[in-house]
Enzyme design. Sequence first.
Site, PDB file in Angstrom:
ATOM      1  N   SER A 107     -21.772  -8.201  -7.459  1.00  0.00           N
ATOM      2  CA  SER A 107     -21.736  -6.744  -7.319  1.00  0.00           C
ATOM      3  C   SER A 107     -21.282  -6.146  -8.646  1.00  0.00           C
ATOM      4  O   SER A 107     -20.119  -6.300  -9.034  1.00  0.00           O
ATOM      5  CB  SER A 107     -20.768  -6.339  -6.200  1.00  0.00           C
ATOM      6  N   LYS A 183     -25.543  -1.425  -2.525  1.00  0.00           N
ATOM      7  CA  LYS A 183     -24.273  -2.111  -2.267  1.00  0.00           C
ATOM      8  C   LYS A 183     -23.100  -1.138  -2.410  1.00  0.00           C
ATOM      9  O   LYS A 183     -22.117  -1.216  -1.657  1.00  0.00           O
ATOM     10  CB  LYS A 183     -24.098  -3.293  -3.223  1.00  0.00           C
ATOM     11  N   LYS A 252     -12.767  -2.956  -7.519  1.00  0.00           N
ATOM     12  CA  LYS A 252     -13.806  -2.892  -8.554  1.00  0.00           C
ATOM     13  C   LYS A 252     -15.005  -2.088  -8.065  1.00  0.00           C
ATOM     14  O   LYS A 252     -15.527  -1.217  -8.765  1.00  0.00           O
ATOM     15  CB  LYS A 252     -14.236  -4.297  -8.945  1.00  0.00           C
TER      16      LYS A 252
END
Length: 302
Positions: A107, A183, A252
Site C-alpha cells: 500500500s 485502497k 501510513k
Amino acid sequence: MADASKANPQGVERFGYLGLGLMGTPMTRRLLKAGYQVSVWNRSEGKVAPLVEAGARHGASPRDIMAGSDIVFMCVTDAAAVEEVIFGAEGLSMAPGAGKLVVDFSSIHPDAALDLATRLKAANGAGWIDAPVSGGTKGAEEGTLAIMAGGDAADIERVRPYVLAMARRFTHMGPTGAGQTAKLCNQVIVGCAMAVLAEATRLAVNAGIDANRLPEALAGGFADSIPLQLFVPRMVQGIHSPPLGHIATMLKDLDTVADVAQTTSTPVPMATLAGQLFRLAKAARGADADALEIYKLSAAEH
C-alpha cells in the site's frame, strides 16, 4: 496463457514473491499449496527458511527473482521499501523484464505507484500492476482477501487466476495508481471503523454490560459488519498476536489519505481524526503494535 508464452516459451508461469511479512508469508503458502513454482526473497533471511521447507526456491536477490520468474509478486512496508527492491543494488530493474509483470501488493501513494511503474518500464521493460490488499492476516491465510488493482486490462487478466489463489476478489479499478486510490478509500472506512468500534466497546465495558456479546446482539442490524464481528472480540479479550495489522501501517495509509485529500480538495474530517488517534496509539503502544490496540487508548489508569 498466450501472453505468458512471450516471456516463457514453455507456457508455464514461474512466480517470485518478495517480502515475507504478515501478508507475504501466508500468500506465498497459498501459491505453493496450489501447486505453483515460487521463488522467494526477503530482506531478513529468517523468514525464508519455512517457505523453502514448504517447497519454495530461495532467491539470492530481487534481481535473481526477476531473472527466474515471469510474474513477480511483492508486498513490502512502504514506497521507500518498494523503491529499494526495484532500484537498489541487485534490484528487480537490474534483470531483463520484457514480457514480465510485477504485481505490487504493497500500500503506497498512487503517485508513487505511477512513478515506479514508469521508471521500471523504462529500465527493463517490465509491466506493473498496483494491487493493494484488504482483509488482514486472516484473509491472507484463508485466501479471502479483497484486492483492488490498477494497470493494463490484459495484464490484469493474465494474473487473475493466480491472484485468485490468494484472494476471493480481484477488481480492476482503472489505470496504474487506481488500485492504490481504491485502497485509500478502503482505509478510510477501516481506520474509522477501528476507532469507532474501540469507542463503542469502551462504552459497553464502562457502562457495565458484556462487550463480548455486542457482535451477537448487533448481528443483522445496521451496525453489523465484518469489522464488528472480528475486531470487537479481539479488543475486549486483548487478542493481539498475531496482529491483524500494525499501527504504523494504518497510520501510513491514513496519512496518505490526508495528502491525496489535500491535492483533490476532498474533505476527510473523520479519516483525519482517525489518523490522529492512530498517531496517539503509535506513541502509546508502539509502531509495531496491533492496530486494534487503539482500544487501549481509552483504558482507565490503575
